[in-house]
Design a protein around this motif. Sequence first.
Motif, PDB file in Angstrom:
ATOM      1  N   UNK A   1       0.773  -1.145   0.025  1.00  0.00           N
ATOM      2  CA  UNK A   1       0.011  -0.069  -0.009  1.00  0.00           C
ATOM      3  C   UNK A   1       0.779   1.302  -0.017  1.00  0.00           C
ATOM      4  N   UNK A   2       0.850   1.925  -1.113  1.00  0.00           N
ATOM      5  CA  UNK A   2       1.622   3.297  -1.419  1.00  0.00           C
ATOM      6  C   UNK A   2       0.797   4.588  -1.496  1.00  0.00           C
ATOM      7  N   UNK A   3       1.104   5.622  -0.811  1.00  0.00           N
ATOM      8  CA  UNK A   3       0.530   6.757  -0.946  1.00  0.00           C
ATOM      9  C   UNK A   3       1.458   7.809  -1.729  1.00  0.00           C
ATOM     10  N   UNK A   4       1.331   7.812  -3.015  1.00  0.00           N
ATOM     11  CA  UNK A   4       2.363   8.434  -3.819  1.00  0.00           C
ATOM     12  C   UNK A   4       1.477   9.740  -4.872  1.00  0.00           C
ATOM     13  N   UNK A   5       2.234  10.513  -4.827  1.00  0.00           N
ATOM     14  CA  UNK A   5       1.747  11.707  -5.489  1.00  0.00           C
ATOM     15  C   UNK A   5       1.475  11.378  -6.946  1.00  0.00           C
TER      16      UNK A   5
ATOM     17  N   UNK B   1       7.381   7.733   4.961  1.00  0.00           N
ATOM     18  CA  UNK B   1       6.686   6.710   5.696  1.00  0.00           C
ATOM     19  C   UNK B   1       5.182   6.487   4.728  1.00  0.00           C
ATOM     20  N   UNK B   2       5.172   5.280   4.516  1.00  0.00           N
ATOM     21  CA  UNK B   2       3.723   4.954   3.696  1.00  0.00           C
ATOM     22  C   UNK B   2       2.607   4.062   4.423  1.00  0.00           C
ATOM     23  N   UNK B   3       1.564   3.905   3.788  1.00  0.00           N
ATOM     24  CA  UNK B   3       0.420   3.471   4.601  1.00  0.00           C
ATOM     25  C   UNK B   3       0.777   1.909   4.990  1.00  0.00           C
TER      26      UNK B   3
END
Length: 449
Positions: free
Chosen positions: A319-323, A355-357
């Motif tokens: 699970x990634x939170x990327x622009x 940090x990532x989710x």
Amino acid sequence: MNELPVIVVGAGPIGLAAAAELRERGLRALVFERGGAAGAAVAEWNHVRTFSRWAELIAPAARRLLDGTGWVAPHADSYPTGREWAGDYLIPLAEALGDDIVRLGAEVVGVARRGRDRVVDAGRDSEPLSVRIRHADGREERVLARAVIDASGTWGGANPLGGDGLPALGESAAAQTISYRVPDLEDAAERARYAGKHTVIAGSGHSALAAIVALAGLAKSEPGTRITWVLRRGDVGNTFGGGKDDQLPARGALGLRAKQALEDGMLQVVTGFRTAAVEPARDGRVALVSEAGGRVEDVDRVVVLTGFRPELSWLSEIRLNLDPVLQAPVELAPLIDPNVHSCGTVYPHGVKELSQPEPGFYLAGMKSYGRAPTFLALTGYEQVRSIAAELAGDHESAARVELTLPDTGVCGGAGAFDEPDAAIASGGGCCGGSAAPELISLGTVRVGN
């Protein structure tokens, strides 16, 4: 999970610095590198010299480790090539860490949460990360980890020639004509490919400037050597950099030499050229065709230096939170967006921004910058110091990030210079007055796993 190792992907400058930081903190690290030697990606641009001095290319924790082995540090004020950076620092560092930590010929091909795909919520904070390894002999292995630091870089993901981010029509078919690296003209075979030929250089960064300087030197000694520089932006603008105002003298000097080559008539510049197609022409040559129908004819070689992008397919279960624009962590992206930041303060950042989710998963180094081109090794060293402190439970140290970066002496976002009228209307970019510290590129440095 505290008994499990922290896995680092990539034995480049940032990955090995991460391992050194973890070692100092008493944490077990495993570094997996798909190449046959540490710094394999750095060694691929062996002939290119960095803009930073040795003093800025050695991670603090790595130096402390190496100093205990009898290693002799290179002269602090000299500028290494990629070959020297790898041979005189990265390989000795990997040896000091030991082959029980640095595993060569081992490619990370996937990361997941043990027993859970990305859809499952339960257990994501209690189950370890599962890292899939493919060894050079084809053998596969699964290694469990308490955390993963992805320092695999973007070196393997060169951007294509096509102006829309996709390969231009005919680009794949013309593969024998196209290179995505700065030519090594000290190599006799490589030199022969460009001597007396018409070469198009595509790109506006420091790698493109390095290629201009190299080929301009060739043109002086090899009759018939021609250079065409195609720029997507509508104006040359500040492409040559800050010159004497650049606090990295080697970078400023490169821009001045490339500018001099233009003033001496060593190359033709074509602006506003967004390549749509590569068409075959006579005698094995090609023609480049722009979206607007413009053409560059009788091209023998094309050197595409349009940047890099991250490879994310092997992280499909994380699970990634990327622009959505840069493919960088969302909290980091506004600080490095090239549409805005070729000048202005880039704030120190560490574990908070990276940090990532997915618990225990971090992007670091050039990989954390996604498609942004402006990365400095010092930035990556501070990133992994902060991450290692967090994993060791030293939250105060993890949050205390400090970084002072050199001034380029230029101002203006890349996006604005694609449309020169917009740049003028907005005052020339992201800020006014003198340029503040910004992130910078180390020649063609891209660290791969």
